[in-house]
Design a protein around this motif. Structure first.
Motif, PDB file in Angstrom:
ATOM      1  N   GLY A  30       0.814  -1.210   0.000  1.00 24.96           N
ATOM      2  CA  GLY A  30       0.000   0.000   0.000  1.00 24.96           C
ATOM      3  C   GLY A  30       0.849   1.261   0.000  1.00 24.96           C
ATOM      4  O   GLY A  30       2.082   1.194   0.036  1.00 24.96           O
ATOM      5  N   PRO A  31       0.224   2.436  -0.019  1.00 24.43           N
ATOM      6  CA  PRO A  31       0.954   3.710   0.026  1.00 24.43           C
ATOM      7  C   PRO A  31       1.799   3.807   1.290  1.00 24.43           C
ATOM      8  O   PRO A  31       1.478   3.197   2.307  1.00 24.43           O
ATOM      9  CB  PRO A  31      -0.162   4.760   0.035  1.00 24.43           C
ATOM     10  CG  PRO A  31      -1.357   4.061  -0.522  1.00 24.43           C
ATOM     11  CD  PRO A  31      -1.231   2.646  -0.069  1.00 24.43           C
ATOM     12  N   GLU A  32       2.887   4.562   1.225  1.00 25.79           N
ATOM     13  CA  GLU A  32       3.749   4.697   2.391  1.00 25.79           C
ATOM     14  C   GLU A  32       3.031   5.425   3.519  1.00 25.79           C
ATOM     15  O   GLU A  32       2.220   6.320   3.289  1.00 25.79           O
ATOM     16  CB  GLU A  32       5.047   5.429   2.030  1.00 25.79           C
ATOM     17  CG  GLU A  32       4.865   6.868   1.581  1.00 25.79           C
ATOM     18  CD  GLU A  32       6.194   7.508   1.210  1.00 25.79           C
ATOM     19  OE1 GLU A  32       7.210   6.797   1.163  1.00 25.79           O
ATOM     20  OE2 GLU A  32       6.209   8.729   0.955  1.00 25.79           O
ATOM     21  N   LEU A  33       3.339   4.998   4.731  1.00 31.90           N
ATOM     22  CA  LEU A  33       2.785   5.627   5.925  1.00 31.90           C
ATOM     23  C   LEU A  33       3.823   6.564   6.528  1.00 31.90           C
ATOM     24  O   LEU A  33       5.018   6.436   6.275  1.00 31.90           O
ATOM     25  CB  LEU A  33       2.394   4.567   6.953  1.00 31.90           C
ATOM     26  CG  LEU A  33       1.372   3.517   6.511  1.00 31.90           C
ATOM     27  CD1 LEU A  33       1.144   2.506   7.629  1.00 31.90           C
ATOM     28  CD2 LEU A  33       0.054   4.169   6.110  1.00 31.90           C
ATOM     29  N   TYR A  34       3.357   7.491   7.352  1.00 31.35           N
ATOM     30  CA  TYR A  34       4.245   8.447   8.013  1.00 31.35           C
ATOM     31  C   TYR A  34       4.215   8.150   9.511  1.00 31.35           C
ATOM     32  O   TYR A  34       3.185   8.309  10.154  1.00 31.35           O
ATOM     33  CB  TYR A  34       3.807   9.880   7.702  1.00 31.35           C
ATOM     34  CG  TYR A  34       3.975  10.205   6.235  1.00 31.35           C
ATOM     35  CD1 TYR A  34       5.153  10.785   5.773  1.00 31.35           C
ATOM     36  CD2 TYR A  34       2.989   9.876   5.309  1.00 31.35           C
ATOM     37  CE1 TYR A  34       5.330  11.047   4.424  1.00 31.35           C
ATOM     38  CE2 TYR A  34       3.164  10.127   3.961  1.00 31.35           C
ATOM     39  CZ  TYR A  34       4.337  10.719   3.520  1.00 31.35           C
ATOM     40  OH  TYR A  34       4.516  10.964   2.180  1.00 31.35           O
ATOM     41  N   VAL A  35       5.352   7.700  10.020  1.00 36.65           N
ATOM     42  CA  VAL A  35       5.385   7.174  11.383  1.00 36.65           C
ATOM     43  C   VAL A  35       6.310   7.977  12.290  1.00 36.65           C
ATOM     44  O   VAL A  35       5.880   8.592  13.252  1.00 36.65           O
ATOM     45  CB  VAL A  35       5.816   5.690  11.385  1.00 36.65           C
ATOM     46  CG1 VAL A  35       5.719   5.118  12.780  1.00 36.65           C
ATOM     47  CG2 VAL A  35       4.956   4.889  10.423  1.00 36.65           C
ATOM     48  N   ASP A  36       7.607   7.970  11.968  1.00 37.84           N
ATOM     49  CA  ASP A  36       8.603   8.633  12.807  1.00 37.84           C
ATOM     50  C   ASP A  36       8.977  10.021  12.290  1.00 37.84           C
ATOM     51  O   ASP A  36       9.831  10.688  12.884  1.00 37.84           O
ATOM     52  CB  ASP A  36       9.882   7.793  12.879  1.00 37.84           C
ATOM     53  CG  ASP A  36       9.677   6.496  13.629  1.00 37.84           C
ATOM     54  OD1 ASP A  36       8.558   6.271  14.131  1.00 37.84           O
ATOM     55  OD2 ASP A  36      10.622   5.692  13.715  1.00 37.84           O
ATOM     56  N   ALA A  37       8.386  10.434  11.200  1.00 41.27           N
ATOM     57  CA  ALA A  37       8.734  11.725  10.604  1.00 41.27           C
ATOM     58  C   ALA A  37       7.571  12.263   9.787  1.00 41.27           C
ATOM     59  O   ALA A  37       6.789  11.502   9.210  1.00 41.27           O
ATOM     60  CB  ALA A  37       9.961  11.578   9.706  1.00 41.27           C
ATOM     61  N   LEU A  38       7.470  13.581   9.746  1.00 45.89           N
ATOM     62  CA  LEU A  38       6.496  14.227   8.877  1.00 45.89           C
ATOM     63  C   LEU A  38       6.942  14.097   7.425  1.00 45.89           C
ATOM     64  O   LEU A  38       8.080  13.727   7.137  1.00 45.89           O
ATOM     65  CB  LEU A  38       6.369  15.712   9.234  1.00 45.89           C
ATOM     66  CG  LEU A  38       5.925  16.068  10.654  1.00 45.89           C
ATOM     67  CD1 LEU A  38       5.900  17.583  10.820  1.00 45.89           C
ATOM     68  CD2 LEU A  38       4.563  15.473  10.979  1.00 45.89           C
ATOM     69  N   SER A  39       6.051  14.427   6.510  1.00 48.52           N
ATOM     70  CA  SER A  39       6.426  14.493   5.106  1.00 48.52           C
ATOM     71  C   SER A  39       7.046  15.856   4.815  1.00 48.52           C
ATOM     72  O   SER A  39       6.955  16.785   5.624  1.00 48.52           O
ATOM     73  CB  SER A  39       5.192  14.309   4.219  1.00 48.52           C
ATOM     74  OG  SER A  39       4.322  15.432   4.323  1.00 48.52           O
ATOM     75  N   LYS A  40       7.671  15.976   3.678  1.00 49.21           N
ATOM     76  CA  LYS A  40       8.169  17.276   3.239  1.00 49.21           C
ATOM     77  C   LYS A  40       6.985  18.153   2.847  1.00 49.21           C
ATOM     78  O   LYS A  40       5.836  17.701   2.838  1.00 49.21           O
ATOM     79  CB  LYS A  40       9.151  17.095   2.088  1.00 49.21           C
ATOM     80  CG  LYS A  40      10.435  16.403   2.526  1.00 49.21           C
ATOM     81  CD  LYS A  40      11.404  16.212   1.386  1.00 49.21           C
ATOM     82  CE  LYS A  40      12.675  15.516   1.888  1.00 49.21           C
ATOM     83  NZ  LYS A  40      13.629  15.242   0.795  1.00 49.21           N
ATOM     84  N   ALA A  41       7.262  19.400   2.520  1.00 48.50           N
ATOM     85  CA  ALA A  41       6.204  20.398   2.317  1.00 48.50           C
ATOM     86  C   ALA A  41       5.193  20.002   1.246  1.00 48.50           C
ATOM     87  O   ALA A  41       4.031  20.397   1.305  1.00 48.50           O
ATOM     88  CB  ALA A  41       6.828  21.745   1.977  1.00 48.50           C
ATOM     89  N   ASP A  42       5.614  19.216   0.253  1.00 47.18           N
ATOM     90  CA  ASP A  42       4.701  18.827  -0.828  1.00 47.18           C
ATOM     91  C   ASP A  42       4.018  17.486  -0.564  1.00 47.18           C
ATOM     92  O   ASP A  42       3.346  16.940  -1.442  1.00 47.18           O
ATOM     93  CB  ASP A  42       5.457  18.771  -2.162  1.00 47.18           C
ATOM     94  CG  ASP A  42       6.627  17.791  -2.132  1.00 47.18           C
ATOM     95  OD1 ASP A  42       6.994  17.319  -1.024  1.00 47.18           O
ATOM     96  OD2 ASP A  42       7.171  17.491  -3.202  1.00 47.18           O
ATOM     97  N   GLY A  43       4.167  16.943   0.652  1.00 42.07           N
ATOM     98  CA  GLY A  43       3.570  15.655   0.985  1.00 42.07           C
ATOM     99  C   GLY A  43       2.260  15.793   1.745  1.00 42.07           C
ATOM    100  O   GLY A  43       1.819  16.898   2.063  1.00 42.07           O
ATOM    101  N   PRO A  44       1.639  14.657   2.089  1.00 40.63           N
ATOM    102  CA  PRO A  44       0.326  14.673   2.735  1.00 40.63           C
ATOM    103  C   PRO A  44       0.361  14.743   4.260  1.00 40.63           C
ATOM    104  O   PRO A  44      -0.682  14.771   4.905  1.00 40.63           O
ATOM    105  CB  PRO A  44      -0.278  13.339   2.300  1.00 40.63           C
ATOM    106  CG  PRO A  44       0.907  12.427   2.220  1.00 40.63           C
ATOM    107  CD  PRO A  44       2.047  13.282   1.731  1.00 40.63           C
ATOM    108  N   ALA A  45       1.578  14.766   4.854  1.00 42.59           N
ATOM    109  CA  ALA A  45       1.675  14.684   6.319  1.00 42.59           C
ATOM    110  C   ALA A  45       2.610  15.761   6.854  1.00 42.59           C
ATOM    111  O   ALA A  45       3.609  15.490   7.513  1.00 42.59           O
ATOM    112  CB  ALA A  45       2.165  13.300   6.731  1.00 42.59           C
ATOM    113  N   THR A  46       2.282  17.007   6.583  1.00 43.84           N
ATOM    114  CA  THR A  46       3.145  18.125   6.980  1.00 43.84           C
ATOM    115  C   THR A  46       2.930  18.570   8.423  1.00 43.84           C
ATOM    116  O   THR A  46       3.613  19.470   8.904  1.00 43.84           O
ATOM    117  CB  THR A  46       2.920  19.324   6.039  1.00 43.84           C
ATOM    118  OG1 THR A  46       1.514  19.646   6.021  1.00 43.84           O
ATOM    119  CG2 THR A  46       3.375  19.000   4.623  1.00 43.84           C
ATOM    120  N   SER A  47       1.984  17.963   9.105  1.00 42.71           N
ATOM    121  CA  SER A  47       1.755  18.224  10.526  1.00 42.71           C
ATOM    122  C   SER A  47       1.336  16.915  11.181  1.00 42.71           C
ATOM    123  O   SER A  47       0.985  15.945  10.491  1.00 42.71           O
ATOM    124  CB  SER A  47       0.659  19.274  10.727  1.00 42.71           C
ATOM    125  OG  SER A  47      -0.618  18.744  10.392  1.00 42.71           O
TER     126      SER A  47
END
Length: 302
Positions: free
Chosen positions: A266-283
């Motif tokens: 599946g799509p990558e999850l955000y666990v130990d770090a936020l995404s970069k500014a153009d990603g879906p997990a900036t907060s």
């Protein structure tokens, strides 16, 4: 002519005063250094415009394998407050503090959290799971601790920090309630997920999901051939199709695992770090909402 000159001069003086005020305000802001990107987001939420925040381990980076550089020692000396997760997450933190000669305030954001333990790789003992932020109720403790630390440095802003943490706690409660509703729609028997490393212990306990991982708590520990074989057998036996890897981890191992059992990752999850500014997990809030959405979609396939 003199009158016209005075009228022209007045706006310039006002602009100059505003500019000086902005410089003063910027100089008065508390410099805070957070150990990794998720904590940096929480500090910004609580501190708002009274703080300037930088992080040691940035978006899409892995704190488990982080090695401090000489420039990091310089950065820590410029901070008045260092915010760490604790629970053994930043194994390099104390060495960095000592080597840099940092004498400022240090706050462990997880102080007061009820820690969970997990078996070690050998299975003959246990170790503390540091990923406490995967439970939103723990993050409410994090922001209270951050607010208390900022209030100690800046008593004039104490009320602001308290209000910001209270408002954010309500947002966490709303996030949590929504996540529980989405997950409740998945039959208990289908609530099983494979992830690349064992970072969802608190999430799984809080929401009633069973997580399995070829790696342990830390991403720098490679699983044995026996462990991978046992996991493949369990995937096939329980017909698990919800397989994910994380943004700061190598997808090679999990991709090979999915290939061996014939399941699409599946799509990558955000666990130990936020995404970069153009990603879906900036907060943190976006990170959790995104992960819940992906996990629910994956478990529906089980």
């Amino acid at each position: 002519m003199k009158k016209l000159f005075r009228l022209f001069l007045k706006p310039i003086v006002v602009l100059a005063i505003c500019a000086l005020a902005n410089v003063s305000n910027a100089a008065d802001k508390i410099p805070v250094l957070a150990s990794f990107s998720i904590l940096g987001d929480l500090v910004r939420v609580v501190g708002a415009d009274r703080v300037t925040v930088s992080v040691l381990v940035g978006p899409d980076e892995d704190a488990h394998v982080f090695e401090p550089k000489p420039s990091d020692a310089k950065n820590i000396l410029q901070a008045q407050l260092l915010v760490t997760n604790g629970l053994g997450f930043e194994h390099w933190a104390q060495k960095l503090i000592k080597s840099s000669g940092y004498k400022g305030l240090v706050v462990v954001a997880s102080q007061g959290v009820i820690a969970q333990n997990m078996p070690t790789e050998k299975g003959d003992s246990v170790e503390t799971d540091p990923h406490a932020w995967q439970d939103p109720s723990n993050v409410a403790i994090y922001v209270r601790n951050i607010a208390a630390a900022l209030s100690k440095l800046d008593p004039a802003g104490a009320r602001i920090y308290q209000l910001n943490s209270e408002v954010y706690t309500n947002e966490l409660k709303a996030l949590d309630a929504d996540a529980k509703i989405q997950i409740s729609l998945i039959p208990v028997a289908k609530r099983k997920v494979i992830t690349s490393h064992d970072a969802f212990g608190y999430f799984g306990a809080h929401y009633g999901i069973k997580f399995l991982a070829p790696q342990g708590i830390s991403t720098n520990i490679e699983p044995s051939a026996k462990q991978i074989a046992q996991l493949i057998q369990q995937i096939q036996m329980e017909k698990i199709k919800a397989i994910f890897f994380e943004n700061m981890s190598s997808s090679k191992l999990l991709s090979q695992l999915s290939k061996d059992v014939g399941v699409t990752v599946g799509p990558e999850l955000y666990v130990d770090a936020l995404s970069k500014a153009d990603g879906p997990a900036t907060s943190y809030l976006k990170l959790m909402r995104y992960n819940v959405t992906q996990l629910v979609a994956g478990m529906k396939k089980n």
